[in-house]
Design a protein around this motif. Structure first.
Motif, mmCIF file in Angstrom:
data_model
loop_
_atom_site.group_PDB
_atom_site.id
_atom_site.type_symbol
_atom_site.label_atom_id
_atom_site.label_comp_id
_atom_site.label_asym_id
_atom_site.label_seq_id
_atom_site.Cartn_x
_atom_site.Cartn_y
_atom_site.Cartn_z
ATOM 1 N N LEU A 8 -0.657 13.137 14.298
ATOM 2 C CA LEU A 8 -0.907 13.479 12.891
ATOM 3 C C LEU A 8 0.094 12.858 11.918
ATOM 4 O O LEU A 8 -0.168 12.831 10.717
ATOM 5 C CB LEU A 8 -0.883 15.003 12.714
ATOM 6 N N SER A 9 1.204 12.364 12.403
ATOM 7 C CA SER A 9 2.221 11.826 11.500
ATOM 8 C C SER A 9 1.679 10.630 10.719
ATOM 9 O O SER A 9 1.313 9.609 11.295
ATOM 10 C CB SER A 9 3.459 11.407 12.299
ATOM 11 N N GLY A 10 1.590 10.806 9.404
ATOM 12 C CA GLY A 10 1.056 9.747 8.555
ATOM 13 C C GLY A 10 -0.461 9.725 8.475
ATOM 14 O O GLY A 10 -1.035 8.928 7.744
ATOM 15 N N ARG A 11 -1.114 10.604 9.234
ATOM 16 C CA ARG A 11 -2.565 10.658 9.242
ATOM 17 C C ARG A 11 -3.075 11.830 8.414
ATOM 18 O O ARG A 11 -2.396 12.853 8.277
ATOM 19 C CB ARG A 11 -3.097 10.814 10.673
ATOM 20 N N CYS A 159 1.162 -1.765 9.256
ATOM 21 C CA CYS A 159 -0.267 -1.832 9.529
ATOM 22 C C CYS A 159 -0.782 -3.212 9.137
ATOM 23 O O CYS A 159 -0.468 -3.711 8.050
ATOM 24 C CB CYS A 159 -1.030 -0.772 8.740
ATOM 25 N N ILE A 160 -1.531 -3.825 10.036
ATOM 26 C CA ILE A 160 -2.267 -5.042 9.706
ATOM 27 C C ILE A 160 -3.731 -4.641 9.627
ATOM 28 O O ILE A 160 -4.326 -4.219 10.623
ATOM 29 C CB ILE A 160 -2.068 -6.138 10.766
ATOM 30 N N ALA A 214 1.927 6.520 5.330
ATOM 31 C CA ALA A 214 2.250 6.302 6.740
ATOM 32 C C ALA A 214 3.073 5.042 6.978
ATOM 33 O O ALA A 214 3.870 4.993 7.921
ATOM 34 C CB ALA A 214 0.960 6.213 7.557
ATOM 35 N N PHE A 215 2.895 4.014 6.137
ATOM 36 C CA PHE A 215 3.427 2.692 6.467
ATOM 37 C C PHE A 215 4.460 2.197 5.455
ATOM 38 O O PHE A 215 4.363 2.462 4.257
ATOM 39 C CB PHE A 215 2.277 1.686 6.563
ATOM 40 N N ASP A 216 5.412 1.448 5.990
ATOM 41 C CA ASP A 216 6.413 0.793 5.151
ATOM 42 C C ASP A 216 5.932 -0.580 4.689
ATOM 43 O O ASP A 216 6.519 -1.174 3.781
ATOM 44 C CB ASP A 216 7.722 0.606 5.934
ATOM 45 N N LEU A 217 4.887 -1.072 5.324
ATOM 46 C CA LEU A 217 4.342 -2.385 5.002
ATOM 47 C C LEU A 217 2.899 -2.443 5.484
ATOM 48 O O LEU A 217 2.600 -2.035 6.604
ATOM 49 C CB LEU A 217 5.165 -3.488 5.697
ATOM 50 N N VAL A 218 2.014 -2.952 4.631
ATOM 51 C CA VAL A 218 0.627 -3.205 5.030
ATOM 52 C C VAL A 218 0.308 -4.677 4.794
ATOM 53 O O VAL A 218 0.594 -5.220 3.722
ATOM 54 C CB VAL A 218 -0.383 -2.323 4.256
ATOM 55 N N LEU A 242 0.316 3.645 2.166
ATOM 56 C CA LEU A 242 1.696 3.170 2.049
ATOM 57 C C LEU A 242 2.652 4.264 1.603
ATOM 58 O O LEU A 242 2.286 5.140 0.810
ATOM 59 C CB LEU A 242 1.776 2.035 1.028
ATOM 60 N N LYS A 243 3.877 4.182 2.084
ATOM 61 C CA LYS A 243 4.941 5.010 1.529
ATOM 62 C C LYS A 243 5.269 4.511 0.117
ATOM 63 O O LYS A 243 4.935 3.381 -0.233
ATOM 64 C CB LYS A 243 6.181 4.944 2.426
ATOM 65 N N ALA A 244 5.926 5.345 -0.652
ATOM 66 C CA ALA A 244 6.201 5.004 -2.047
ATOM 67 C C ALA A 244 6.967 3.684 -2.164
ATOM 68 O O ALA A 244 7.917 3.436 -1.415
ATOM 69 C CB ALA A 244 7.005 6.122 -2.703
ATOM 70 N N ASP A 245 6.503 2.831 -3.108
ATOM 71 C CA ASP A 245 7.177 1.568 -3.454
ATOM 72 C C ASP A 245 7.232 0.581 -2.285
ATOM 73 O O ASP A 245 8.128 -0.279 -2.249
ATOM 74 C CB ASP A 245 8.600 1.836 -3.973
ATOM 75 N N SER A 246 6.314 0.685 -1.358
ATOM 76 C CA SER A 246 6.285 -0.257 -0.235
ATOM 77 C C SER A 246 5.389 -1.448 -0.583
ATOM 78 O O SER A 246 4.412 -1.313 -1.312
ATOM 79 C CB SER A 246 5.774 0.431 1.031
#
Length: 442
Positions: A8-11, A159-160, A214-218, A242-246
């Motif tokens: 569930l983390s980030g989901r 995430c790609i 969930a992600f630091d970069l997409v 995305l996490k804030a400002d990513s």
């Protein structure tokens, strides 16, 4: 509890449809680990895909709550989200600590690839979004490897995302080979549940409806492709994940004017990695081809082109404007050679057929735009039936042409636009390919 946290983390997930016992879910909610929210908010917005148009958020008589309820039509294929359903997420997402990741790619980047890779790394260092604008066959995926490795080693979750399942399936084994010790999950409609907490997620863009901060970069691969380029909800899903400002990395061979204008930090590559020019499409008239297929006949020029490919033992892709026409044409082409197969979005065996084409087990495929991207077959020859049809935009035609000549061993593949009259989109695609070749020589 640990497995539930990793899942569930980030989901953001439907409460009643997790792959865990409901008792475990309830205990985690009572302990304050899981946050719960209504699927449709009070202002009638879907909490999963963020859709709120009155055409997509509609009312119905709900048997569950025995009252008028609202549900989201936009993302219903991923399970119904309604006013009386709960969405859950883990309150404190897992954080990753920096550690080394195995990096087993032994290839070399060209000077242009290296420059683009360095520019991308600099953008990520400054936490800013970036566009990689590179022609088909330029080696866009390879230039991503060093920046991705650095980001993974810094403990970032990545995430790609690509608009189509076929592209995700093409990328998955390549990334798993390059980062063999990294937990990588591959998500698409119907994909199997994978265990553990993935630091690198490969997913169709639709799967991002199920992620939040969930992600630091997409990385958005094929950023110009349908349906991503036509559905604003998918762009919102990327941002929500995305996490804030990513930052976001956009990768495209044919970016839209809007994207070119929106992302100032860009890397451009107009030369293929092997240094050869892009194959320039040849126009070949195919008058009244629909009438021929309706009469159960293959137009003579088209049959001749396919027979020549078979004589030369060259695999081929023959693109058609509709699935109906593919189905109509398939038995006719099988009379020429039984090793010709049909591949389209409604074909459950398309993954296996593409693999057979790659391995030389079938001679060629009749296909739709489903294979215009993310598929690399050595020595493939390309034909487009009805290149003048409205369904074929200039960017789609460029992508289809871009399947040919990708291998350094066979850099000069043939591309034929069979037509019933030359369209503006055909001319636009051809002119752009010629301009890319001109820029690539500079």
């Amino acid at each position: 509890m640990e497995a539930l946290q990793k899942f569930l983390s980030g989901r953001i997930w439907l409460r009643d449809f997790t792959p865990f016992p409901q008792e475990e879910i309830e205990n985690a909610i009572d302990a304050g680990f899981i946050a719960v929210q209504k699927g449709i908010t009070e202002d009638l917005k879907c909490a999963r895909c963020l859709e709120q148009s009155t055409e997509k958020i509609v009312s119905y008589n709900c048997a569950k709550c025995e009252a008028e309820c609202f549900y989201c039509r936009h993302c219903i294929r991923m399970g119904r989200v309604s006013s009386c359903t709960d969405l859950i997420t883990w309150k404190d997402p897992l954080s990753l600590t920096p550690h080394s990741h195995s990096f087993t790619w032994n290839g070399e980047l060209t000077n242009l690839q290296q420059l683009a890779s360095d520019e991308l790394s600099e953008s990520l260092r400054k936490n800013r979004s970036h566009l990689v604008y590179a022609v088909c066959g330029a080696g866009k995926t390879e230039l991503l490897f060093p920046p991705l490795h650095k980001a993974l080693s810094e403990g970032k979750r990545i995430c790609i995302a690509a608009p189509r399942t076929d592209v995700v399936l093409e990328l998955s084994p390549r990334l798993k080979a390059v980062f063999p010790d990294t937990t990588i999950h591959t998500l698409y409609g119907g994909s199997a549940l994978e265990e553990g907490f993935a630091q690198l997620v490969l997913a169709t863009t639709h799967q991002l409806y199920r992620f939040s901060q969930a992600f630091d970069l997409v990385v958005v691969d094929e950023a110009d492709a349908f349906p991503y380029s036509y559905d604003p909800a998918l762009a919102r899903a990327v941002i929500k994940s995305l996490k804030a400002d990513s930052p976001i990395i956009y990768v495209s061979a044919t970016p839209s004017r809007k994207l070119l204008k929106a992302i100032p930090n860009q890397s451009k590559i107009f030369r293929r990695f092997h240094g050869h020019a892009l194959p320039v499409p040849e126009y070949r008239s195919l008058w009244n081809y629909r009438k021929s297929f309706n009469a159960n006949k293959i137009p003579e020029k088209l049959a001749g082109w396919v027979k020549l490919r078979l004589e030369k033992n060259e695999p081929f892709m023959l693109f058609f404007p509709t699935i109906e026409m593919i189905r109509q044409a398939e038995p006719l082409f099988k009379w020429i050679d039984n090793g010709i197969e049909a591949v389209h979005s409604k074909d459950e065996d398309r993954k296996e057929k593409v693999m057979k084409l790659r391995n030389g087990e079938i001679r060629g495929v009749l296909t739709s735009t489903i294979l215009e991207r993310g598929v690399t077959i050595e020595n493939i020859q390309v034909g487009v039936v009805g290149a003048d049809e409205e369904v074929f935009s200039a960017s789609a035609l460029i992508q289809m042409a871009g399947r040919a000549g990708r291998s350094s061993a066979f850099p000069n593949g043939e591309v034929i636009f069979f037509h019933n009259g030359i369209s503006r989109q055909m001319d636009k695609a051809r002119d752009l390919i010629i301009s890319y070749n001109r820029e690539g020589r500079r």
